[in-house]
Structure formats: structure tokens, C-alpha cells
Design an enzyme around this catalytic site. Structure first.
Site, PDB file in Angstrom:
ATOM      1  N   SER A  50      55.626  42.888  34.831  1.00 12.45           N
ATOM      2  CA  SER A  50      55.109  41.797  33.997  1.00 12.45           C
ATOM      3  C   SER A  50      55.927  41.724  32.708  1.00 12.45           C
ATOM      4  CB  SER A  50      53.641  42.067  33.656  1.00 12.45           C
ATOM      5  OG  SER A  50      53.578  43.211  32.813  1.00 12.45           O
ATOM      6  N   ASP A  83      56.514  39.341  37.375  1.00 10.86           N
ATOM      7  CA  ASP A  83      55.113  38.991  37.622  1.00 10.86           C
ATOM      8  C   ASP A  83      54.575  38.184  36.430  1.00 10.86           C
ATOM      9  OD1 ASP A  83      52.658  39.075  38.943  1.00 10.86           O
ATOM     10  OD2 ASP A  83      52.054  40.952  37.968  1.00 10.86           O
ATOM     11  N   ARG A 272      47.118  52.299  38.689  1.00 13.60           N
ATOM     12  CA  ARG A 272      46.724  52.819  37.367  1.00 13.60           C
ATOM     13  C   ARG A 272      45.599  53.842  37.518  1.00 13.60           C
ATOM     14  NH1 ARG A 272      46.654  47.510  33.320  1.00 13.60           N
ATOM     15  NH2 ARG A 272      48.703  46.756  33.879  1.00 13.60           N
TER      16      ARG A 272
HETATM   17  P1  13P Z   1      45.041  43.946  40.341  1.00 15.60           P
HETATM   18  O1  13P Z   1      44.595  44.004  38.928  1.00 15.60           O
HETATM   19  O2  13P Z   1      43.918  43.669  41.272  1.00 15.60           O
HETATM   20  O3  13P Z   1      45.810  45.147  40.762  1.00 15.60           O
HETATM   21  O4  13P Z   1      46.032  42.695  40.490  1.00 15.60           O
HETATM   22  C1  13P Z   1      47.370  42.807  40.108  1.00 15.60           C
HETATM   23  C2  13P Z   1      48.062  41.493  40.098  1.00 15.60           C
HETATM   24  O5  13P Z   1      47.593  40.493  40.578  1.00 15.60           O
HETATM   25  C3  13P Z   1      49.383  41.476  39.459  1.00 15.60           C
HETATM   26  O6  13P Z   1      49.922  40.188  39.393  1.00 15.60           O
HETATM   27  O1  G3H Z   2      48.598  40.589  36.705  1.00 10.03           O
HETATM   28  C1  G3H Z   2      48.767  41.388  35.831  1.00 10.03           C
HETATM   29  C2  G3H Z   2      49.316  42.734  36.106  1.00 10.03           C
HETATM   30  O2  G3H Z   2      48.282  43.609  36.437  1.00 10.03           O
HETATM   31  C3  G3H Z   2      50.156  43.193  34.968  1.00 10.03           C
HETATM   32  O3  G3H Z   2      49.383  43.573  33.912  1.00 10.03           O
HETATM   33  O4  G3H Z   2      50.264  42.378  31.903  1.00 10.03           O
HETATM   34  O5  G3H Z   2      49.008  44.556  31.711  1.00 10.03           O
HETATM   35  O6  G3H Z   2      51.341  44.498  32.634  1.00 10.03           O
HETATM   36  P1  G3H Z   2      50.037  43.754  32.431  1.00 10.03           P
HETATM   37 ZN    ZN Z   3      48.528  38.644  38.999  1.00  8.67          ZN
END
Ligand code: 13P
Ligand code: G3H
Ligand code: ZN
Length: 338
Positions: A50, A83, A272
Site C-alpha cells: 500500500s 494496493d 498481521r
Molecule cells: P484484509 O484486511 O481483510 O486482510 O484485506 C486486505 C485488503 O483488502 C488489502 O487491499
Molecule cells: O487495504 C488495505 C491494506 O490492508 C493495507 O493497509 O494501508 O495499513 O498498509 P495499510
Molecule cells: Zn483492499
């Protein structure tokens, strides 16, 4: 092997009728655990980061960690995916350091925050506009694009929307025709983070089937797919954690979603929970321990075992050598010919 365009990994998954987990990473141990699991199960894989992860690691560190992962595992098809890309600027930076796929989360306007701290939804037209901008830039580099229609819930990260709207199948054809994206995140009732449901969820899988029927070539993506297994929550709490009662998405629902047309399954929270539980356990059982290798090492091992199981359950296992990987140069030609 160079990193592989995500489109190929997802197209092959659709052909083979299996799902591919897209696992979020923030550090070396997570990357190593995913690589070990993929090696052991011979799985193609998607590693995703992300914007928050890239700020934590720095773009340069993540780039070199991923180069190391690819160098040590030349036989595995690996895609590196951004992401929840918030804007074109972040997308460009990710592509610059070698990401082979990007998500533009055009469903939310990340440049704004409401009083409650969440991001407002973009209009359909605005979502098309920002997604198309990213597609034009990314496809010229051979890079895959995931868009999003509808909004997910989420309370633990920076990706949460002001309100949740399920994906409307009536919008999908127009969105895809106007943007040219390769994959689509669909909102079907899941949310990000550990606190998804209070009881066994009923997901809107009929939407997945309907979208798949209307646009069969499209790779569908399920966000918020952590199962939040009770034993992982129990381990965190047994060793001093204070997590509340919760439920995630049962693996049977994910498997059903794959049968309905989902190809990419996003998983972050479960990883996590594994890391946190094991680290807490070491700290509780060996309070005098202060060598990071003695708690990060067991956490990494448990994570590798956990992800290997996911790869089996999603059906990814055994598919690493099904196809000759394409490069971004190959994909530039594919997109250029369209
Ligand atoms: P979770 O929080 O369910 O693991 O989803 C992660 C996600 O969608 C990252 O884009
Ligand atoms: O969809 C989100 C992911 O779980 C990433 O989370 O923005 O805390 O890295 P983050
Ligand atoms: Zn997501």
C-alpha cells in the site's frame, strides 16, 4: 526471472479456475515468508504494498527487497502490485521502481477527508476519469491496472470510505469500456481490517456471478478477504493482547467466490495477526529475550506455514510452472495492438 505482469497471473488463474492470494507486505520478514510458502507449494504469487507500506519501507528499500525475492526464486511467477493507489503520482512512483501492476482506487477521493476521518466517494464519472488516466500511463509501460467500483468498509487503515456501496453490475460494462482496466475490485460486503462481522457473513456473491457473466474476460478482485481465524485472535489475547470478539470471511465463502469468478484475493490482516501473536508469545514466554531474530524468526516461520496453507486452500498451489512468464515489454505490445 523479471517480475511478471499481474494480468498474466490472473488470466491464467481464471483459465485454471483457481484464486491467487495478493499478500500485503511492509518488511523483509513478510516478503521472505510469502516467498517460502510459494516455493514450497509451487504457487504463482502477487505481493502487494500500500502507499502506507511504501512510506514505511521507502520505495527504494521495497524495490531492492523485491529484486532479492525474484533473484532467489527465478522459477516462480511473481507480480508486484500497488494496493489502493490513491492517485496518478503514487502510481508513477511505483511503476518507476518496477511494480508490474497498480491499483487506482478511484472509488474514493483520497485528497479529501470528512469530519469523521474517512474519504468521500468519487462520482462514477470521476472514477472513470482518474482510472482512465492511470490506464493510459500504466499500459504504455506494460503494467496491469486494477480499478474499483463500489466502496468497501474498513476501520483500521487509511482505505475506509464514508459509507459502503456494493458494486452495481449495471455500471461495470461502461466502466470497463471507458477505462480499459484489466482487473476490478468489487464491493460485495467485505471490509478491511480485523473487525469485519459479528456473525457468519452472507456475501453478495450473486453480484460476482452477474458481473462475471456480463464481462467474462475481466479479472475480479475480492478485498477484505482475511478470515480472521479464531485461533489467531486467541493467541494474540492469550499473550496479553486485547482484541475484541470478531469474525472474518470464512475460507468456504472465498472458495465459493472463486467459483463465481473471483481471481485475486487480498489478504493483509491475517498475516498481521500471525506475526503479532507469535511475537507476543515469545515476549511472554521469554521475557528476557531481546534479540530481534529470536522473535521475528519464529514469527516469519509461522507466517510461511500459514500462507502455504492459504495457497493450498485458494487452489494456487502447483501452478507455478504452468506457463512461460511474459514481460512488461510483451505486455506493451499486447496493449499497443488493441
Ligand atoms: P484484509 O484486511 O481483510 O486482510 O484485506 C486486505 C485488503 O483488502 C488489502 O487491499
Ligand atoms: O487495504 C488495505 C491494506 O490492508 C493495507 O493497509 O494501508 O495499513 O498498509 P495499510
Ligand atoms: Zn483492499
Amino acid at each position: 526471472m523479471p517480475l511478471v505482469p499481474m494480468k498474466q497471473i490472473l488470466d491464467e488463474a481464471k483459465k485454471g479456475g483457481y484464486g491467487v492470494g495478493a499478500y500485503n507486505v511492509n518488511n523483509m520478514e513478510q516478503i521472505q515468508a510469502i516467498m517460502q510458502a510459494a516455493r514450497e507449494t509451487q504457487s504463482p504469487l502477487i505481493i502487494q504494498a500500500s502507499k502506507g507500506a511504501l512510506e514505511y519501507t521507502s520505495f527504494t528499500y521495497l524495490k531492492h527487497l523485491m529484486m532479492a525475492a525474484a533473484e532467489e526464486n527465478p522459477d516462480l511467477p511473481i507480480a508486484l502490485h500497488l494496493d489502493h493507489g490513491p492517485d496518478l503520482e503514487t502510481v508513477k512512483k511505483a511503476i518507476d521502481i518496477g511494480f508490474t501492476s497498480v491499483m487506482i482506487d478511484g472509488s474514493l477521493d483520497y485528497s479529501k477527508k470528512t469530519d469523521s476521518g474517512s474519504h468521500p466517494a468519487r462520482t462514477f464519472e470521476d472514477n472513470i476519469r482518474v482510472t482512465k488516466e492511470v490506464v493510459d500511463y500504466a499500459h504504455a509501460c506494460g503494467v496491469t491496472v486494477e480499478g474499483e467500483l463500489g466502496t468497501l468498509g474498513g476501520i483500521e487503515d487509511d482505505t475506509h470510505a464514508e459509507s459502503v456501496h456494493l458494486t452495481d453490475p449495471n455500471e461495470v460494462e461502461e466502466f470497463m469500456a471507458k477505462t480499459g482496466a484489466d482487473a476490478l475490485a468489487v464491493a460485495i460486503g467485505t471490509s478491511h481490517g480485523a473487525y469485519k462481522f459479528k456473525e457468519a457473513p452472507v456475501l453478495a456473491l450473486d453480484l460476482v456471478s452477474e458481473i462475471h457473466k456480463r464481462v467474462p474476460e475481466l479479472a475480479l478482485v475480492m478485498h477484505g478477504s482475511s478470515s480472521v481465524p479464531q485461533e489467531l485472535v486467541d493467541r494474540v489475547n492469550k499473550y496479553g493482547g486485547q482484541m475484541k470478539k470478531t469474525m472474518g470471511v470464512p475460507m468456504e465463502s472465498i472458495q465459493e467466490a472463486i467459483r463465481c469468478g473471483v481471481a485475486k484475493v487480498n489478504i493483509d490482516t491475517d498475516g498481521r495477526l500471525v506475526l503479532t501473536g507469535v511475537i507476543r508469545q515469545v515476549f511472554t514466554e521469554k521475557p528476557s529475550e531481546f534479540d530481534p531474530r529470536k522473535y521475528l524468526g519464529p514469527a516469519r516461520k509461522a507466517l510461511a506455514e500459514f500462507y502455504a496453507l492459504k495457497m493450498q486452500q485458494l487452489g494456487t498451489a502447483g501452478h507455478a510452472k504452468d506457463y512461460a512468464p511474459l514481460t512488461l515489454e510483451d505486455m506493451k505490445k499486447v496493449y499497443g495492438d488493441k
